[in-house]
Design a protein around this motif. Sequence first.
Motif, PDB file in Angstrom:
ATOM      1  N   GLU A  19     -27.247  -9.555   2.774  1.00 31.04           N
ATOM      2  CA  GLU A  19     -28.368  -9.716   3.698  1.00 31.04           C
ATOM      3  C   GLU A  19     -29.236 -10.913   3.382  1.00 31.04           C
ATOM      4  OE1 GLU A  19     -29.689  -7.652   6.485  1.00 31.04           O
ATOM      5  OE2 GLU A  19     -27.519  -7.328   6.493  1.00 31.04           O
ATOM      6  N   PHE A  20     -29.529 -11.123   2.117  1.00 32.46           N
ATOM      7  CA  PHE A  20     -30.536 -12.111   1.727  1.00 32.46           C
ATOM      8  C   PHE A  20     -29.975 -13.300   0.939  1.00 32.46           C
ATOM      9  CE2 PHE A  20     -32.698  -7.926   1.817  1.00 32.46           C
ATOM     10  CZ  PHE A  20     -33.609  -8.156   2.845  1.00 32.46           C
ATOM     11  N   GLY A  21     -28.722 -13.227   0.507  1.00 30.75           N
ATOM     12  CA  GLY A  21     -28.153 -14.303  -0.299  1.00 30.75           C
ATOM     13  C   GLY A  21     -28.510 -14.157  -1.770  1.00 30.75           C
ATOM     14  N   MET A  22     -27.986 -15.078  -2.575  1.00 24.98           N
ATOM     15  CA  MET A  22     -28.164 -15.011  -4.020  1.00 24.98           C
ATOM     16  C   MET A  22     -29.255 -15.929  -4.565  1.00 24.98           C
ATOM     17  SD  MET A  22     -26.428 -12.956  -6.028  1.00 24.98           S
ATOM     18  CE  MET A  22     -26.263 -13.869  -7.576  1.00 24.98           C
ATOM     19  N   ALA A  23     -29.929 -16.647  -3.686  1.00 26.73           N
ATOM     20  CA  ALA A  23     -30.884 -17.653  -4.163  1.00 26.73           C
ATOM     21  C   ALA A  23     -31.980 -17.058  -5.030  1.00 26.73           C
ATOM     22  CB  ALA A  23     -31.492 -18.401  -2.976  1.00 26.73           C
ATOM     23  N   LYS A  24     -32.590 -15.946  -4.590  1.00 21.40           N
ATOM     24  CA  LYS A  24     -33.689 -15.374  -5.353  1.00 21.40           C
ATOM     25  C   LYS A  24     -33.200 -14.799  -6.678  1.00 21.40           C
ATOM     26  CE  LYS A  24     -37.174 -15.609  -4.430  1.00 21.40           C
ATOM     27  NZ  LYS A  24     -38.088 -16.749  -4.644  1.00 21.40           N
ATOM     28  N   VAL A  25     -31.997 -14.226  -6.679  1.00 21.95           N
ATOM     29  CA  VAL A  25     -31.433 -13.704  -7.924  1.00 21.95           C
ATOM     30  C   VAL A  25     -31.158 -14.848  -8.889  1.00 21.95           C
ATOM     31  CG1 VAL A  25     -29.492 -12.480  -8.946  1.00 21.95           C
ATOM     32  CG2 VAL A  25     -30.444 -11.688  -6.782  1.00 21.95           C
ATOM     33  N   SER A  26     -30.597 -15.934  -8.358  1.00 12.58           N
ATOM     34  CA  SER A  26     -30.294 -17.088  -9.202  1.00 12.58           C
ATOM     35  C   SER A  26     -31.552 -17.699  -9.798  1.00 12.58           C
ATOM     36  CB  SER A  26     -29.540 -18.148  -8.376  1.00 12.58           C
ATOM     37  OG  SER A  26     -28.313 -17.628  -7.890  1.00 12.58           O
ATOM     38  N   HIS A  27     -32.647 -17.624  -9.068  1.00 16.62           N
ATOM     39  CA  HIS A  27     -33.913 -18.188  -9.551  1.00 16.62           C
ATOM     40  C   HIS A  27     -34.426 -17.443 -10.766  1.00 16.62           C
ATOM     41  CE1 HIS A  27     -38.325 -18.850  -9.578  1.00 16.62           C
ATOM     42  NE2 HIS A  27     -37.994 -20.069  -9.214  1.00 16.62           N
ATOM     43  N   GLY A  28     -34.132 -16.160 -10.850  1.00 16.48           N
ATOM     44  CA  GLY A  28     -34.576 -15.363 -11.996  1.00 16.48           C
ATOM     45  C   GLY A  28     -35.820 -14.560 -11.689  1.00 16.48           C
ATOM     46  N   PRO A  29     -36.195 -13.661 -12.577  1.00 16.05           N
ATOM     47  CA  PRO A  29     -37.331 -12.774 -12.320  1.00 16.05           C
ATOM     48  C   PRO A  29     -38.680 -13.466 -12.447  1.00 16.05           C
ATOM     49  CG  PRO A  29     -36.507 -12.403 -14.526  1.00 16.05           C
ATOM     50  CD  PRO A  29     -35.555 -13.384 -13.887  1.00 16.05           C
ATOM     51  N   VAL A  30     -39.637 -12.945 -11.717  1.00 10.95           N
ATOM     52  CA  VAL A  30     -41.028 -13.363 -11.873  1.00 10.95           C
ATOM     53  C   VAL A  30     -41.571 -12.654 -13.106  1.00 10.95           C
ATOM     54  CG1 VAL A  30     -43.310 -13.382 -10.815  1.00 10.95           C
ATOM     55  CG2 VAL A  30     -41.265 -13.636  -9.384  1.00 10.95           C
ATOM     56  N   LEU A  31     -42.232 -13.405 -13.969  1.00  9.49           N
ATOM     57  CA  LEU A  31     -42.719 -12.831 -15.222  1.00  9.49           C
ATOM     58  C   LEU A  31     -44.235 -12.887 -15.301  1.00  9.49           C
ATOM     59  CD1 LEU A  31     -40.101 -14.369 -17.664  1.00  9.49           C
ATOM     60  CD2 LEU A  31     -40.070 -12.106 -16.585  1.00  9.49           C
ATOM     61  N   TYR A 204     -31.468   0.852 -14.868  1.00  7.84           N
ATOM     62  CA  TYR A 204     -30.097   0.485 -14.504  1.00  7.84           C
ATOM     63  C   TYR A 204     -30.104  -0.589 -13.424  1.00  7.84           C
ATOM     64  CZ  TYR A 204     -25.156   0.735 -13.406  1.00  7.84           C
ATOM     65  OH  TYR A 204     -23.835   0.414 -13.209  1.00  7.84           O
ATOM     66  N   ALA A 205     -31.044  -0.495 -12.502  1.00  3.57           N
ATOM     67  CA  ALA A 205     -31.156  -1.537 -11.473  1.00  3.57           C
ATOM     68  C   ALA A 205     -31.431  -2.893 -12.108  1.00  3.57           C
ATOM     69  CB  ALA A 205     -32.259  -1.175 -10.479  1.00  3.57           C
ATOM     70  N   MET A 206     -32.299  -2.931 -13.113  1.00  4.21           N
ATOM     71  CA  MET A 206     -32.581  -4.188 -13.803  1.00  4.21           C
ATOM     72  C   MET A 206     -31.345  -4.682 -14.559  1.00  4.21           C
ATOM     73  SD  MET A 206     -35.657  -5.142 -13.061  1.00  4.21           S
ATOM     74  CE  MET A 206     -36.274  -6.250 -14.335  1.00  4.21           C
ATOM     75  N   ALA A 207     -30.540  -3.753 -15.097  1.00  9.27           N
ATOM     76  CA  ALA A 207     -29.289  -4.133 -15.757  1.00  9.27           C
ATOM     77  C   ALA A 207     -28.335  -4.755 -14.745  1.00  9.27           C
ATOM     78  CB  ALA A 207     -28.652  -2.914 -16.421  1.00  9.27           C
ATOM     79  N   CYS A 208     -28.254  -4.158 -13.558  1.00  3.05           N
ATOM     80  CA  CYS A 208     -27.383  -4.706 -12.511  1.00  3.05           C
ATOM     81  C   CYS A 208     -27.887  -6.062 -12.037  1.00  3.05           C
ATOM     82  CB  CYS A 208     -27.299  -3.727 -11.344  1.00  3.05           C
ATOM     83  SG  CYS A 208     -26.370  -2.220 -11.703  1.00  3.05           S
ATOM     84  N   TYR A 209     -29.196  -6.213 -11.959  1.00  2.00           N
ATOM     85  CA  TYR A 209     -29.794  -7.501 -11.596  1.00  2.00           C
ATOM     86  C   TYR A 209     -29.387  -8.568 -12.606  1.00  2.00           C
ATOM     87  CZ  TYR A 209     -33.555 -10.978 -10.963  1.00  2.00           C
ATOM     88  OH  TYR A 209     -34.271 -12.143 -10.778  1.00  2.00           O
ATOM     89  N   ALA A 210     -29.493  -8.239 -13.902  1.00  4.32           N
ATOM     90  CA  ALA A 210     -29.067  -9.176 -14.949  1.00  4.32           C
ATOM     91  C   ALA A 210     -27.570  -9.444 -14.851  1.00  4.32           C
ATOM     92  CB  ALA A 210     -29.414  -8.612 -16.330  1.00  4.32           C
ATOM     93  N   TRP A 211     -26.787  -8.424 -14.542  1.00  2.80           N
ATOM     94  CA  TRP A 211     -25.330  -8.561 -14.428  1.00  2.80           C
ATOM     95  C   TRP A 211     -24.958  -9.501 -13.288  1.00  2.80           C
ATOM     96  CZ3 TRP A 211     -22.408  -7.650 -18.253  1.00  2.80           C
ATOM     97  CH2 TRP A 211     -21.033  -7.425 -18.120  1.00  2.80           C
ATOM     98  N   LEU A 212     -25.697  -9.407 -12.172  1.00  2.08           N
ATOM     99  CA  LEU A 212     -25.474 -10.341 -11.063  1.00  2.08           C
ATOM    100  C   LEU A 212     -25.734 -11.775 -11.507  1.00  2.08           C
ATOM    101  CD1 LEU A 212     -27.100  -8.507  -8.009  1.00  2.08           C
ATOM    102  CD2 LEU A 212     -24.668  -9.069  -8.291  1.00  2.08           C
ATOM    103  N   ARG A 213     -26.643 -11.951 -12.449  1.00  3.44           N
ATOM    104  CA  ARG A 213     -26.980 -13.276 -12.961  1.00  3.44           C
ATOM    105  C   ARG A 213     -26.082 -13.683 -14.142  1.00  3.44           C
ATOM    106  NH1 ARG A 213     -31.425 -15.808 -12.565  1.00  3.44           N
ATOM    107  NH2 ARG A 213     -31.764 -15.948 -14.829  1.00  3.44           N
TER     108      ARG A 213
END
Length: 293
Positions: A19-31, A204-213
């Motif tokens: 739906e949204f693409g990988m751009a935001k995931v590739s950018h990394g988390p907001v800290l 686990y969602a955060m683990a999957c987020y890291a796994w996507l990256r």
Amino acid sequence: MSLPQQAWIEASLQWFVREFGMAKVSHGPVLPTRDLPPHGYSGTNEDIAALVCGMAEAMQLGVDLTLVFFDRTAESEEAKRKAPRTVGHYYVEDGQTIIGLDVTDAADPEYVTAIIAHEMSHVRLLGEDRISPDRKDGERLTDLLTVFFGFGVFTTNAVMRFGEVAKRGFTVHPLGYLDDRMLNAARNDGYSRLGYLTQREFGYAMACYAWLRHETRPAWAVHLDPGPRAYLRQGLAYLATDGAPGEFPTRRPGADPSAVRVTPKLGKPWLDVPYPRHMLGDRPPDAPGDRPR
């Protein structure tokens, strides 16, 4: 965490990618230390507005927003008992997209960020007609989208907080409401809860987020509270034994048939509109079942 829960998280994240693409995931988390809050934040309405503007850009909102503030601290105890405390809401009125925020805890920028991220995720899902308003997992999907768009550190840490919880029952409002920081059950054990996913699910969602990256030991994990951080590490250890980075166990061909499928709402396509402007308003709102271990 059960296999259906795991499959739902993995399937939903893959749907987000489509739906949204990988751009935001590739950018990394907001800290919290690097990106937020805005310099000099002290919890004023103007500070919150600046925070919302920055988050709207990060969440890629394509609508005008009206931001309204409310504060129930001045209400009588009787009034508070009659109506659960709402900490955030989203709705559309006369074509205008409105996000409301309780400013009682405005001085806590990380907590406020978690609420805003949830409500903005409603805009991306409901406001853009990507899902139906009557989806039973709609609020949980909204929580999960905050992780996909990089705000998972904030929403994950906000799941469980110490605090005085009033001796009364709690209810869940429909669409777009975060209610009383504790949306899953009535309790009085010194904790308050925000969100529809549990700490284990967020971890686990955060683990999957890291796994996507393709991250196996994300440096940003230090920003998570100890509980969710442990769940993230357990999740990554599990994922590392069962596939390549970016590949989820329940989503591979021949995976367990209990995996779920995320079905978007069928409706009008989303059209890009001009960059959002933001207005301030002051009217009030109306477990093994455990896979990753």
